[in-house]
Scaffold this active site. Structure first.
Site, PDB file in Angstrom:
ATOM      1  CE1 TYR A   1      -3.913  -2.050  -0.231  1.00 30.59           C
ATOM      2  CE2 TYR A   1      -2.804  -3.388   1.424  1.00 30.59           C
ATOM      3  CZ  TYR A   1      -3.802  -3.230   0.475  1.00 30.59           C
ATOM      4  OH  TYR A   1      -4.676  -4.267   0.228  1.00 30.59           O
TER       5      TYR A   1
ATOM      6  CG  HIS B   1     -14.096  -1.524  -1.015  1.00 30.34           C
ATOM      7  ND1 HIS B   1     -14.171  -2.003  -2.301  1.00 30.34           N
ATOM      8  CD2 HIS B   1     -15.151  -2.066  -0.356  1.00 30.34           C
ATOM      9  CE1 HIS B   1     -15.233  -2.810  -2.417  1.00 30.34           C
ATOM     10  NE2 HIS B   1     -15.840  -2.857  -1.252  1.00 30.34           N
TER      11      HIS B   1
ATOM     12  CB  ALA C   1     -15.914   5.807 -17.741  1.00 28.78           C
TER      13      ALA C   1
END
Ligand code: NAD
Length: 246
Positions: free
Chosen positions: A55, A111, A221
């Site tokens: 992370y 999340h 998108a």
């Protein structure tokens, strides 16, 4: 306007064009790591340094990532729709900060977030922009109990009460760049649809949950969403061009 309350759910696909890789559900790999090595609670016990480093790398890489036209379109929708008296609740499965950088507000990061850390000793979550290690000390309680503020598989997503309330009252549900395989987010469309909301998906291809949507807009998108938002904001309702697939 035909609609009043809108819920938007975004997934990794909306950030793909900003250079953040999607999760490869077909291989189970995320940024070349196995999910069971970096995204389940047991991984933190087995190899906490690997989890922190994973992370840390993603957090560092956010610094030069910029929102794309799809993120900006949602910020515009939220601003202009709210000015007309409606609501837009933006729920994201993403742990990046591109909605914030585009100017959206009140984002529900169901999340978790890379730019946040969680002290499991004093249960505080707070903004965090540095690297962490298993030895990092919580500035509030002084314990070495920090972990990335990410909801791992097997853990309960954040703010489900708020999300459920927003789904209960929404009349338009938009799902953007999500594969529809990670629950409970994958069930939001069925939930909103059963309460009468119109449900539309935006994806490159027909997703696993496409059958539950009223129709889909397929393509990048960054191209489909700005066009859609412009029409929605201008007309307050939706016309369905023949070219749209459903
Ligand atoms: P996913 O990776 O499973 O699926 C991404 C979906 O987006 C796919 O269906 C793909 O067809 C579509 N897509 C890809 N590029 C697109 C584009 N340009 N325009 C429209 N659609 C596009 O993502 P998910 O459903 O969000 O689930 C993965 C999990 O992994 C989530 O829980 C999320 O937290 C996490 N994740 C987050 C990030 C991030 O924060 N940016 C990145 C990878 C994974």
């Amino acid at each position: 306007m035909d609609y009043k309350n809108i819920v938007v759910l975004t997934g990794a696909g909306i950030s793909a064009e900003s250079g953040i890789p999607v999760f490869r559900s077909e291989t189970g790999l995320w940024e070349n790591h196995r999910i069971e090595d970096v995204c389940v609670p047991a991984a933190l016990v087995r190899n906490p340094k690997l989890v922190h480093d994973f992370y840390n790398g993603m957090r560092r890489s956010l610094k030069d990532k910029k929102p794309n036209p799809a993120h900006f379109a949602l910020a515009k929708l939220q601003k202009e729709w709210t000015a007309k008296g409606g609501t837009v609740t933006l729920v994201t499965q993403n742990i990046d900060d591109l909605h914030e950088k585009a100017g959206s507000t009140g984002i529900i990061h169901m999340h978790g977030e890379l730019n946040s850390i969680w002290c499991t000793a004093c249960n505080r979550r707070f903004p965090y922009f540095e690297d962490s290690t298993p030895e990092s000390v919580c500035p509030y309680c002084g314990k070495k109990a920090l972990r990335p503020d990410i909801v791992f598989f097997e853990e309960t997503p954040y703010r489900l009460d708020e999300i459920t309330r927003a789904l209960n009252r929404c009349d338009l549900f938009l799902s953007i760049g999500t594969s529809g395989v990670v629950y409970p987010a994958a069930a939001f469309c069925q939930y909103a649809g059963a309460r009468g909301a119109q449900c539309i998906e935006f994806n490159l291809d027909v997703s696993a949950g496409a059958a539950y949507f009223d129709y889909g807009l397929y393509g990048k998108a960054s191209e489909t969403l700005p066009r859609f938002v412009d029409e929605l904001v201008e007309k307050g309702t939706l016309l369905r061009p023949q070219s749209w697939q459903g």
